[in-house]
Design an enzyme around this catalytic site. Structure first.
Site, PDB file in Angstrom:
ATOM      1  N   GLY A  80      -2.162  -8.367  -5.778  1.00 19.46           N
ATOM      2  CA  GLY A  80      -3.430  -8.923  -5.319  1.00 19.46           C
ATOM      3  C   GLY A  80      -4.609  -8.084  -5.749  1.00 19.46           C
TER       4      GLY A  80
ATOM      5  N   GLY B  76      -7.705   5.519 -11.720  1.00 17.73           N
ATOM      6  CA  GLY B  76      -7.224   4.590 -10.699  1.00 17.73           C
ATOM      7  C   GLY B  76      -8.257   4.348  -9.617  1.00 17.73           C
TER       8      GLY B  76
ATOM      9  N   GLY C 192      -7.153   2.177  -6.702  1.00 22.74           N
ATOM     10  CA  GLY C 192      -6.483   1.487  -5.593  1.00 22.74           C
ATOM     11  C   GLY C 192      -6.532   2.218  -4.271  1.00 22.74           C
ATOM     12  N   GLU C 193      -6.480   3.529  -4.289  1.00 22.61           N
ATOM     13  CA  GLU C 193      -6.323   4.254  -3.032  1.00 22.61           C
ATOM     14  C   GLU C 193      -7.594   4.962  -2.584  1.00 22.61           C
ATOM     15  OE1 GLU C 193      -2.366   5.646  -2.696  1.00 22.61           O
ATOM     16  OE2 GLU C 193      -1.919   5.086  -4.738  1.00 22.61           O
TER      17      GLU C 193
ATOM     18  N   PHE D 181       0.845  -1.203   0.000  1.00 18.86           N
ATOM     19  CA  PHE D 181       0.000   0.000   0.000  1.00 18.86           C
ATOM     20  C   PHE D 181       0.878   1.250   0.000  1.00 18.86           C
ATOM     21  CE2 PHE D 181      -1.824  -3.609   2.144  1.00 18.86           C
ATOM     22  CZ  PHE D 181      -2.996  -3.789   1.430  1.00 18.86           C
TER      23      PHE D 181
ATOM     24  N   ARG E  44     -14.410   4.190 -16.130  1.00 24.24           N
ATOM     25  CA  ARG E  44     -14.909   2.851 -16.456  1.00 24.24           C
ATOM     26  C   ARG E  44     -14.312   1.839 -15.489  1.00 24.24           C
ATOM     27  NH1 ARG E  44     -14.054   2.272 -21.880  1.00 24.24           N
ATOM     28  NH2 ARG E  44     -16.180   1.939 -22.546  1.00 24.24           N
ATOM     29  N   ILE E  45     -15.155   0.950 -15.027  1.00 28.92           N
ATOM     30  CA  ILE E  45     -14.694  -0.122 -14.148  1.00 28.92           C
ATOM     31  C   ILE E  45     -14.316  -1.313 -15.030  1.00 28.92           C
ATOM     32  CG2 ILE E  45     -15.414  -1.724 -12.332  1.00 28.92           C
ATOM     33  CD1 ILE E  45     -14.866   1.231 -11.414  1.00 28.92           C
ATOM     34  N   LEU E  46     -13.075  -1.765 -14.926  1.00 33.43           N
ATOM     35  CA  LEU E  46     -12.568  -2.787 -15.848  1.00 33.43           C
ATOM     36  C   LEU E  46     -12.954  -4.200 -15.425  1.00 33.43           C
ATOM     37  CD1 LEU E  46      -9.013  -1.320 -16.517  1.00 33.43           C
ATOM     38  CD2 LEU E  46     -11.092  -1.004 -17.858  1.00 33.43           C
TER      39      LEU E  46
HETATM   40 MO1  MOS Z   1       0.196   3.630  -2.953  1.00 33.47          MO
HETATM   41  S1  MOS Z   1       0.584   4.773  -1.273  1.00 33.47           S
HETATM   42  O1  MOS Z   1       0.910   4.668  -4.053  1.00 33.47           O
HETATM   43  O2  MOS Z   1       0.827   2.093  -2.869  1.00 33.47           O
END
Ligand code: MOS
Length: 761
Positions: A493, A725, A727-728, A266, A652-654
């Site tokens: 993951g 993105g 992820g965050e 992360f 768009r959600i892939l």
């Molecule tokens: Mo994230 S803090 O760029 O893995």
């Protein structure tokens, strides 16, 4: 590679964001579908090998000894007993460690990767409480651990800045806030605040957090002559390879770093001292070395999110019009790291205010380098900003969602740029409907069941879109009709390989089971880091460019005997495992057939992603609306998050499954940020005193309620594949959504994370 292969090398991609993202992808159904992870079967069978699982003959195991002072020198280090202990291969300290260049600091150049730029075990100097002062190699891990416990170290301490309170008194001005000016002023925000009929002006505090991925930081390393092989657990293989080459004074080509599976990363799975020390020890011992940090070791050697103190002030008219938005504050940093915890970023683009003052500075401390941790800046910045906005809504007597509608900007309020795509209000409306927001009583303390006070809160989630330049991808067609796309990127993951497999299948008109996505190895075409929620767009840009080169090459290869003769890239579309004329169903040939007729056994093409021009032209961000319901015990102060819903607008959600999992994971981490996570940094000694999962509380199963995820799924016309993105963003806004729900339940406004029981009673 066979003699008949044909490699077309990196040519700038012809793809341009504004014109492409869609036509191919609309046609093919696989994109967006909830396909299970392609790496799932290997993982559940235990066949996916993680960094600490690579077998090497004659391997030995590393254990570390950590400094107990924050700053000073080693005056004595007694290693004799350790050296004589059973199974010890060697003891390494600054006295015998190989000479190594210091790492260069991440973001100081495009190829720098060090989380810190301090030299590693090169002198008797101590820079933080927890620094590695000795490394023991043993025939077994247990023997190494035992021997490490026999090492005695004496120190001469120097005065150390270990108090945030003290360090704050002499703040340092930042030169840059990740490339943005650290101070941004539009108009006179202080005076506009004073002149406003409704004012909110408060200070919010967030504590340090540590990275606690399930997989401990680990590496298996081996030298063969001057060639270095590293099996790492990392989100930056390419940069790690370059940095290790630099540190050990060898060519980058001599270093190969791979990391196909990572058990969580992360922002913390980067280049820290442990990989460098393992390579140094392996060189000294002339044996392969495995290093796996203990959980305590992760707290000592791997930096986390830093402490912040933030002021947020809103000056508003009675109808909610914002005259003034002020967000300022200070974070702790060291002189040897690059993460300024950019908490003022959300305020730059979320709300239409007439004046702005956004500024942050740093307080330098003698501590382990703080670093990026899921939504650095935004995770804690949205706690302050979105708590304050809720306070403003309460003061105005306006529903917080209605208030956001009234102050929704038409263009980026501080840069003046157009938004590439922004459907935040839609996300709020859809979320409110599904969550049952209309049932919320705006008056606090109005809903209860026995001792439990019940409340609802919402807050905005946001995270910027970035695409890093420098990603390349290659594409290989083999005689069996299989297509392999390769780039040195990461799947920790989150589903990188799965989403790209879907993307490539859609773009080339083939079924996903014919596609192999190769990643996680620095020997592949250059990839980017998995960070800043940038990887998917960065890969997308390269894959699109590579597929265009690939299709052009295939048309050439098809030649005059093919139904495709005379066509150009603009005339064709990939479909049904081949290439066809856009408007003439009869003109078509499969990839396999083209390759077979050409007499080749394979075709390999490679291309670079085009530069990320869209970032300059537009204000690009992902958004979300976080909804939380809590129950707070009036007797014990216990807080239970009982329902949570995240409604996202991330392009768009892939892949519906992996994306939902990412959003949920962020929210789970956000519940930890809101309620339990806190690194206890002893301000007297600079030592982290809760360096274990027994005392550093991440959310566990029973802390996490049902979480619903919905999203707008509106393709961003400026982003490759239309996807920003994801992820965050999930963690952002969660702290404030919980705090706002706690306020609605109890009437208590907590401005200091985590919201623990003691703060409630
Ligand atoms: Mo994230 S803090 O760029 O893995």
């Amino acid at each position: 590679m066979s003699a008949q292969s044909d490699t077309r090398k990196a040519r700038p991609g012809s793809w341009q964001p504004a014109t492409t993202s869609d036509p191919m992808l609309r046609k093919h159904g696989s994109l967006g579908r909830p396909i299970s992870r392609v790496d799932g079967p290997l993982k559940v069978q235990g066949k996916a090998r993680f960094a600490a699982e690579y077998p090497y003959e004659n391997i030995c195991y590393a254990a570390l000894v950590f400094s107990r002072i924050a700053r000073g020198r080693i005056t004595r280090i007694e290693t004799t007993a350790a050296e004589r202990a059973p199974g010890v291969v060697l003891v390494m300290t600054y006295r015998n460690a190989p000479r190594m260049k210091a790492p260069s600091l991440m973001m100081s150049s495009p190829s720098a990767a060090g989380a810190s730029d301090l030299p590693v075990m090169q002198s008797d100097e101590i820079h933080w409480n927890g620094q590695a002062v000795a490394l023991v190699l043993g025939e077994t891990q247990e023997q190494a651990d035992h021997a490490a416990s026999l090492i005695e170290v004496d120190y001469a301490s120097l005065p150390a800045d270990t108090s945030f309170e003290e360090a704050k008194k002499k703040p340092r001005q930042l030169e840059t806030l990740l490339g943005q000016p650290p101070i941004l002023e539009i108009g006179d925000a202080e005076n506009a605040l004073k002149a406003s009929p409704v004012q909110v002006d408060n200070v919010y505090r967030t504590p340090r957090h540590n990275h606690n991925a399930i997989e401990l930081h680990a590496a298996t390393v081996a030298w063969k002559g001057d060639e270095l092989r590293v099996h790492d657990a990392t989100q930056m293989i390419d940069l790690t390879a370059g940095q290790l080459a630099d540190i050990f004074g060898i060519d980058k080509e001599k270093v190969r770093v791979s990391s196909p599976y990572v058990g969580g990363g992360f922002g913390g799975k980067c280049l820290w001292d442990h990989q460098i020390l393992a390579c140094a020890a392996a060189k000294l011992a002339q044996r392969p070395v495995r290093i796996m940090l203990s959980r305590e070791g992760v707290f000592r050697l791997v930096g986390g999110r830093t402490v912040t103190e933030q002021r947020v002030a809103f000056g508003a008219d009675n109808d909610g019009t914002l005259n003034s938005l002020i967000h300022t504050g200070v974070v702790a940093m060291t002189l040897h790291n690059s993460c300024p915890e950019q908490f003022t970023f959300p305020a730059r683009h979320l709300y239409a205010a007439k004046t702005f003052r956004l500024a942050q500075e740093v307080a330098d401390m003698d501590m382990l380098a703080n670093t990026f941790m899921r939504a650095p800046g935004e995770a804690v910045g949205t706690f302050a900003l979105e708590s304050a906005l809720d306070e403003l809504a309460d003061k105005l007597g306006i529903d917080p969602i209605e208030l956001r509608k009234r102050i929704e900007p038409e263009k980026d309020p501080t840069s003046g740029k157009a938004f590439s795509s922004r459907h935040i209000i839609e996300a709020y409306e859809a979320g409110a409907k599904q969550f049952g927001w209309h049932r919320r009583n705006p008056m606090p303390r109005q809903s209860r069941e026995g001792e439990w006070l019940i409340g609802m809160g919402c807050a905005t989630a946001t995270y910027p879109y970035h695409r890093f330049p420098g990603t390349a991808a290659s594409i290989r067609l083999t005689a069996d009709g299989r297509i392999t796309v390769s780039t040195a990127v990461h799947d920790m993951g989150m589903g990188t390989a799965t989403a790209q497999t879907q993307h490539i299948a859609a773009r080339l008109g083939v079924l996903a089971d014919r596609i192999t996505f190769e990643y996680g190895d620095s020997a592949l075409p250059r990839g980017v880091i998995a960070g800043g929620s940038t990887q998917t767009a960065s890969i997308g840009g390269a894959v699109i460019a590579a597929t265009e080169v690939f299709v052009e090459e295939l048309i050439k290869l098809a030649g005059n005997a093919s139904p495709l003769a005379g066509l150009s890239l603009a005339d064709v579309e990939p479909r049904d495992n081949g290439i066809g004329h856009r408007n003439d169903p009869g003109r078509f040939e499969t990839y396999e057939s083209i390759l077979r007729r050409s007499g080749r056994s394979e075709l390999v093409c490679q291309a670079d992603a085009p530069p990320p021009a869209e970032m300059e032209a537009f204000s690009m961000h992902s958004y979300g609306a976080q909804f939380c319901e809590v129950r707070v015990s009036e007797i014990t102060g216990e807080i239970r998050v009982t329902r949570f819903l995240g409604s996202f607008d991330a392009g768009r959600i892939l892949n519906a499954k992996t994306a939902t999992s990412q959003f949920k994971g962020g929210i789970v981490m956000g519940i930890g940020l809101a309620l339990t996570e806190e690194t206890n940094f002893d301000e007297r000694t600079g030592r982290i005193v809760n360096a274990s999962l027994a005392e550093y509380h991440v959310p566990v199963q029973m802390d996490v309620p049902r979480i619903d995820i919905i999203y707008t799924d509106k393709a961003d016309p400026q982003a490759p594949m239309g996807a920003r993105g994801i992820g965050e963003i999930g963690i952002t806004g969660v702290g404030a959504a919980v705090a706002n729900a706690v306020f609605n339940a109890t009437g208590k406004r907590i401005r200091d994370l985590p919201i623990t029981l003691d703060k409630m009673i």
